[in-house]
Enzyme design. Structure first.
Site, PDB file in Angstrom:
ATOM      1  N   ASP A   1     -49.050  54.031  89.650  1.00 14.13           N
ATOM      2  CA  ASP A   1     -50.310  54.262  89.067  1.00 14.13           C
ATOM      3  C   ASP A   1     -50.347  55.823  88.701  1.00 14.13           C
ATOM      4  O   ASP A   1     -49.521  56.726  89.196  1.00 14.13           O
ATOM      5  CB  ASP A   1     -51.478  54.211  90.315  1.00 14.13           C
ATOM      6  CG  ASP A   1     -52.818  54.005  89.950  1.00 14.13           C
ATOM      7  OD1 ASP A   1     -53.374  52.812  89.835  1.00 14.13           O
ATOM      8  OD2 ASP A   1     -53.574  55.013  89.439  1.00 14.13           O
TER       9      ASP A   1
ATOM     10  N   ASP B   1     -47.750  57.135  84.588  1.00 13.43           N
ATOM     11  CA  ASP B   1     -48.724  56.773  83.362  1.00 13.43           C
ATOM     12  C   ASP B   1     -47.853  55.923  82.576  1.00 13.43           C
ATOM     13  O   ASP B   1     -46.883  56.145  81.620  1.00 13.43           O
ATOM     14  CB  ASP B   1     -48.852  58.122  82.617  1.00 13.43           C
ATOM     15  CG  ASP B   1     -49.874  58.030  81.269  1.00 13.43           C
ATOM     16  OD1 ASP B   1     -50.043  56.879  81.081  1.00 13.43           O
ATOM     17  OD2 ASP B   1     -50.192  58.805  80.932  1.00 13.43           O
TER      18      ASP B   1
ATOM     19  N   ASN C   1     -51.405  45.529  85.281  1.00 10.32           N
ATOM     20  CA  ASN C   1     -52.783  45.573  85.673  1.00 10.32           C
ATOM     21  C   ASN C   1     -53.581  46.691  85.314  1.00 10.32           C
ATOM     22  O   ASN C   1     -54.881  46.865  84.964  1.00 10.32           O
ATOM     23  CB  ASN C   1     -53.071  45.263  86.973  1.00 10.32           C
ATOM     24  CG  ASN C   1     -54.052  45.464  87.587  1.00 10.32           C
ATOM     25  OD1 ASN C   1     -55.216  44.867  87.421  1.00 10.32           O
ATOM     26  ND2 ASN C   1     -54.449  46.780  88.227  1.00 10.32           N
TER      27      ASN C   1
ATOM     28  N   TYR D   1     -61.839  48.840  73.756  1.00  9.57           N
ATOM     29  CA  TYR D   1     -61.394  47.996  74.976  1.00  9.57           C
ATOM     30  C   TYR D   1     -61.555  46.757  74.822  1.00  9.57           C
ATOM     31  O   TYR D   1     -60.407  46.098  74.779  1.00  9.57           O
ATOM     32  CB  TYR D   1     -62.807  48.177  76.138  1.00  9.57           C
ATOM     33  CG  TYR D   1     -62.428  47.532  77.473  1.00  9.57           C
ATOM     34  CD1 TYR D   1     -61.009  47.662  78.247  1.00  9.57           C
ATOM     35  CD2 TYR D   1     -63.073  46.317  77.974  1.00  9.57           C
ATOM     36  CE1 TYR D   1     -60.888  47.101  79.526  1.00  9.57           C
ATOM     37  CE2 TYR D   1     -62.767  45.685  79.031  1.00  9.57           C
ATOM     38  CZ  TYR D   1     -61.531  46.192  79.962  1.00  9.57           C
ATOM     39  OH  TYR D   1     -61.283  45.416  81.078  1.00  9.57           O
TER      40      TYR D   1
ATOM     41  N   LYS E   1     -57.748  45.037  74.504  1.00 14.38           N
ATOM     42  CA  LYS E   1     -57.433  43.484  75.434  1.00 14.38           C
ATOM     43  C   LYS E   1     -57.237  42.374  74.542  1.00 14.38           C
ATOM     44  O   LYS E   1     -56.414  41.462  75.007  1.00 14.38           O
ATOM     45  CB  LYS E   1     -58.766  43.393  76.106  1.00 14.38           C
ATOM     46  CG  LYS E   1     -58.919  44.298  77.321  1.00 14.38           C
ATOM     47  CD  LYS E   1     -57.709  44.495  78.301  1.00 14.38           C
ATOM     48  CE  LYS E   1     -58.173  45.012  79.674  1.00 14.38           C
ATOM     49  NZ  LYS E   1     -56.971  45.467  80.570  1.00 14.38           N
TER      50      LYS E   1
HETATM   51  N1  LIG Z   1     -63.404  44.833  86.899  1.00 16.14           N
HETATM   52  C1  LIG Z   1     -63.833  43.975  86.043  1.00 16.14           C
HETATM   53  O1  LIG Z   1     -65.038  43.518  86.150  1.00 16.14           O
HETATM   54  C2  LIG Z   1     -62.621  43.926  85.341  1.00 16.14           C
HETATM   55  C3  LIG Z   1     -62.989  42.870  84.404  1.00 16.14           C
HETATM   56  C4  LIG Z   1     -62.037  42.617  83.487  1.00 16.14           C
HETATM   57  C5  LIG Z   1     -60.717  42.921  83.345  1.00 16.14           C
HETATM   58  N2  LIG Z   1     -60.653  44.005  84.216  1.00 16.14           N
HETATM   59  C6  LIG Z   1     -59.367  44.646  84.146  1.00 16.14           C
HETATM   60  O2  LIG Z   1     -58.700  44.738  85.245  1.00 16.14           O
HETATM   61  C7  LIG Z   1     -57.802  45.710  85.290  1.00 16.14           C
HETATM   62  C8  LIG Z   1     -58.143  46.294  86.701  1.00 16.14           C
HETATM   63  O3  LIG Z   1     -59.414  46.779  86.941  1.00 16.14           O
HETATM   64  P1  LIG Z   1     -60.153  47.187  88.178  1.00 16.14           P
HETATM   65  O4  LIG Z   1     -61.534  46.788  87.869  1.00 16.14           O
HETATM   66  O5  LIG Z   1     -59.243  46.900  89.193  1.00 16.14           O
HETATM   67  O6  LIG Z   1     -60.186  48.888  87.819  1.00 16.14           O
HETATM   68  P2  LIG Z   1     -59.498  50.042  88.676  1.00 16.14           P
HETATM   69  O7  LIG Z   1     -60.355  51.147  87.881  1.00 16.14           O
HETATM   70  O8  LIG Z   1     -60.260  49.593  90.007  1.00 16.14           O
HETATM   71  O9  LIG Z   1     -57.879  50.100  88.601  1.00 16.14           O
HETATM   72  C9  LIG Z   1     -57.585  50.510  87.532  1.00 16.14           C
HETATM   73  C10 LIG Z   1     -56.215  51.499  87.991  1.00 16.14           C
HETATM   74  O10 LIG Z   1     -55.393  51.742  86.886  1.00 16.14           O
HETATM   75  C11 LIG Z   1     -55.105  52.992  87.158  1.00 16.14           C
HETATM   76  N3  LIG Z   1     -54.661  53.829  85.825  1.00 16.14           N
HETATM   77  C12 LIG Z   1     -55.404  53.901  85.026  1.00 16.14           C
HETATM   78  N4  LIG Z   1     -54.765  54.576  83.728  1.00 16.14           N
HETATM   79  C13 LIG Z   1     -53.585  54.398  84.015  1.00 16.14           C
HETATM   80  C14 LIG Z   1     -52.192  54.766  83.542  1.00 16.14           C
HETATM   81  N5  LIG Z   1     -52.463  55.206  82.273  1.00 16.14           N
HETATM   82  N6  LIG Z   1     -51.144  54.479  84.175  1.00 16.14           N
HETATM   83  C15 LIG Z   1     -51.024  54.003  85.335  1.00 16.14           C
HETATM   84  N7  LIG Z   1     -52.254  53.581  86.113  1.00 16.14           N
HETATM   85  C16 LIG Z   1     -53.646  53.753  85.423  1.00 16.14           C
HETATM   86  C17 LIG Z   1     -56.137  53.617  87.521  1.00 16.14           C
HETATM   87  O11 LIG Z   1     -55.822  54.897  88.258  1.00 16.14           O
HETATM   88  C18 LIG Z   1     -56.793  52.708  88.543  1.00 16.14           C
HETATM   89  O12 LIG Z   1     -56.214  52.888  89.900  1.00 16.14           O
HETATM   90  C19 LIG Z   1     -57.803  46.343  84.446  1.00 16.14           C
HETATM   91  O13 LIG Z   1     -56.837  46.517  83.331  1.00 16.14           O
HETATM   92  C20 LIG Z   1     -59.212  46.096  83.719  1.00 16.14           C
HETATM   93  O14 LIG Z   1     -59.257  46.500  82.346  1.00 16.14           O
HETATM   94  C21 LIG Z   1     -61.534  44.495  85.106  1.00 16.14           C
END
Ligand SMILES: NC(=O)c1ccc[n+]([C@@H]2O[C@H](COP(=O)([O-])OP(=O)(O)OC[C@H]3O[C@@H](n4cnc5c(N)ncnc54)[C@H](O)[C@@H]3O)[C@@H](O)[C@H]2O)c1
Length: 248
Positions: free
Chosen positions: A38, A61, A84, A153, A157
């Protein structure tokens, strides 16, 4: 279903928070050695505390190909990669005229390019061993539209779902499966909390009403599907997208 990942090496990106942390915990509690990646070191340290000593934290990153190529080979042979890392990078829905090139690009970097660079980094060793699992986390936005109106987004996706299908065919001859989990709305981070508040009571009720199971999902619901795809039970499943959204 009793799934063990004893002896497996697992890489989870975006593991400092939300789904990624829960996914890392799921693998760690089933015996895997987890590499949690992360950009957020403080969050990663908390993840490692929750996962235990077989989990290591790496600041990475995923959108930076040079850094990905430098770090991932140090993990040795990776059995399972979970792409993820993602999200909307703090953005909200705005009219197309207002979106800058960097607004657009930054969402692609993490949600699409990051998944590609990580897959590129683990593929050679997986091909050598003729085994491997890659699981990408997309979104309902990639199958339909972004409910908050974020063009990049939905596009990134959808692109990541296309990448899943393409890699499933490219890597299938080496016994590598590539699948995709498309989560519905889960209150898992500050952005989704803001989105939930912005819906107001009526919007929240409407959202729940449109879910077959009449409840919001939890990070554990997403992690369960990821672990199924990573398990021996999913050995003849590849190129698939499963919506984990309570039923739409
Ligand atoms: N929460 C929702 O409702 C939801 C719905 C559909 C899809 N998603 C997808 O699920 C995944 C996780 O979502 P979440 O809700 O746990 O989000 P979150 O924001 O809690 O976690 C995402 C993590 O990714 C990390 N991150 C961001 N940019 C990064 C990079 N360039 N390199 C490495 N790490 C990086 C962030 O620091 C964070 O810890 C994402 O891909 C998101 O698009 C989430």
């Amino acid at each position: 279903m009793n799934i063990s990942f004893e002896g497996k090496v697992v890489v989870v990106t975006g593991a400092a928070h939300g789904f990624g942390r829960t996914i890392a915990q799921g693998f760690a509690s089933r015996g895997a050695r987890v590499h949690a990646c992360d950009v957020n070191m403080a969050g990663l340290e908390e993840t490692v505390k929750l996962c235990g000593e077989k989990t290591t934290a790496h600041v990475l990153d995923v959108g930076n190909r040079t850094d990905v190529q430098a770090l991932v080979p140090t993990f040795g042979e990776v059995d399972i990669l979970v792409n993820n890392a993602g999200g909307v990078r703090g953005q909200v829905g705005r009219p197309i005229e207002e979106i800058s090139e960097s607004d657009w690009q930054t969402i692609f970097d993490v949600n699409l390019s990051g998944a590609f660079f990580m897959a590129q980094a683990v593929a050679p060793a997986m091909k050598n061993r003729k085994a491997g699992r890659i699981i990408n986390i997309s979104s309902g936005a990639g199958l339909g539209i972004s409910l908050t109106g974020i063009q990049a987004y939905a596009s990134a996706k959808a692109g990541q779902i296309g990448l899943t299908r393409q890699l499933a065919h490219e890597l299938g001859p080496w016994g590598i499966t590539v699948n995709n989990v498309a989560p519905g709305f889960v209150r898992s981070n500050p952005t989704t909390e803001r989105q939930w508040d912005a819906m107001g009571e009526e919007g929240q009720a409407r959202l729940l009403q449109n879910i077959a199971l009449k409840r919001l999902g939890l990070p554990e619901d997403i992690a369960a599907m990821v672990m199924f795809f990573a398990s021996d039970y999913a050995g003849w499943i590849s190129g698939q997208v499963i919506s984990v959204d309570g039923g739409k």
